[in-house]
Design a protein around this motif. Structure first.
Motif, mmCIF file in Angstrom:
data_model
loop_
_atom_site.group_PDB
_atom_site.id
_atom_site.type_symbol
_atom_site.label_atom_id
_atom_site.label_comp_id
_atom_site.label_asym_id
_atom_site.label_seq_id
_atom_site.Cartn_x
_atom_site.Cartn_y
_atom_site.Cartn_z
ATOM 1 N N ALA A 87 0.818 -1.216 0.000
ATOM 2 C CA ALA A 87 0.000 0.000 0.000
ATOM 3 C C ALA A 87 0.851 1.265 0.000
ATOM 4 C CB ALA A 87 -0.938 0.002 1.199
ATOM 5 N N GLN A 88 2.132 1.113 0.354
ATOM 6 C CA GLN A 88 3.047 2.253 0.404
ATOM 7 C C GLN A 88 4.025 2.262 -0.771
ATOM 8 O OE1 GLN A 88 3.985 3.179 4.855
ATOM 9 N NE2 GLN A 88 3.839 0.957 4.585
ATOM 10 N N GLY A 89 3.733 1.413 -1.769
ATOM 11 C CA GLY A 89 4.528 1.435 -2.984
ATOM 12 C C GLY A 89 5.592 0.358 -3.101
ATOM 13 N N TRP A 90 5.790 -0.450 -2.075
ATOM 14 C CA TRP A 90 6.747 -1.548 -2.171
ATOM 15 C C TRP A 90 6.201 -2.577 -3.153
ATOM 16 C CZ3 TRP A 90 11.220 -2.178 1.030
ATOM 17 C CH2 TRP A 90 11.394 -1.186 1.992
ATOM 18 N N ASP A 91 7.067 -3.177 -3.952
ATOM 19 C CA ASP A 91 6.616 -4.159 -4.946
ATOM 20 C C ASP A 91 7.696 -5.205 -5.170
ATOM 21 O OD1 ASP A 91 5.465 -5.583 -7.008
ATOM 22 O OD2 ASP A 91 4.978 -3.816 -8.207
ATOM 23 N N HIS A 92 7.357 -6.452 -4.896
ATOM 24 C CA HIS A 92 8.309 -7.560 -5.056
ATOM 25 C C HIS A 92 8.258 -8.160 -6.460
ATOM 26 C CE1 HIS A 92 4.959 -10.404 -4.620
ATOM 27 N NE2 HIS A 92 4.535 -9.572 -3.675
ATOM 28 N N GLU A 93 7.344 -7.691 -7.283
ATOM 29 C CA GLU A 93 7.204 -8.250 -8.627
ATOM 30 C C GLU A 93 7.911 -7.417 -9.694
ATOM 31 O OE1 GLU A 93 3.044 -8.991 -9.299
ATOM 32 O OE2 GLU A 93 2.981 -10.575 -7.787
ATOM 33 N N THR A 94 8.653 -6.409 -9.284
ATOM 34 C CA THR A 94 9.329 -5.534 -10.244
ATOM 35 C C THR A 94 10.782 -5.923 -10.470
ATOM 36 O OG1 THR A 94 9.748 -3.980 -8.439
ATOM 37 C CG2 THR A 94 7.837 -3.544 -9.863
#
Length: 150
Positions: free
Chosen positions: A118-125
């Motif tokens: 929800a704070q912009g962290w992304d493990h799929e990038t």
């Protein structure tokens, strides 16, 4: 250091075995887990659903036709984090059993995970982003007295 403020709505759909999930998610624990993962004040709704609703939401919003453990719908990240976190109770219960975790510990991990999304962290990038997010989850959970979920 003071934790961010949180306006929390905790919702449980009607499904078989909901009482077990409700017991694993006392409001004060849910708020504590989320607040430790927030970098700013938040307005977050947490909703527990059954497999049918979880699959429908995942299909409709992510184009994936299966129920997943947590879906994050983020609406704003600044100055207040605004999001809905939808957890699919049967998936979470199955994973907790397979991973030999308590239901509460697995929910804590997924709520931290969803709050980071929800704070912009992304493990799929990319692999580096995945490793950075995983390390942050481990750090937050350790601070809550919860062992490394990986």
């Amino acid at each position: 250091m003071a934790l961010p403020d949180l306006s929390l709505s905790l919702q449980f759909a009607r499904f078989k075995g909901v009482e077990r999930h409700r017991a694993a998610l006392p409001r004060h624990s849910v708020a504590r887990w989320i607040r430790h993962a927030l970098d700013a004040d938040g307005e977050i709704t947490v909703r527990l659903v059954d497999a049918d609703e979880g699959q429908q939401l995942n299909r409709e919003f992510r184009g994936k036709d299966y129920a997943t453990n947590v879906l994050t719908f983020d609406y704003a990240q600044s100055p207040v984090v605004m999001a809905d976190l939808v957890l699919c109770a049967p998936v979470v219960a199955r994973e907790a059993k397979e991973q030999r975790k308590t239901l509460a510990a697995h929910y804590a991990h997924l709520l931290v995970h969803g709050t980071l999304h929800a704070q912009g962290w992304d493990h799929e990038t990319g692999e580096a982003d995945a490793e950075e997010m995983e390390a942050r989850e481990i750090e937050i959970l350790a601070g809550l007295g919860i062992r490394n979920p990986y």
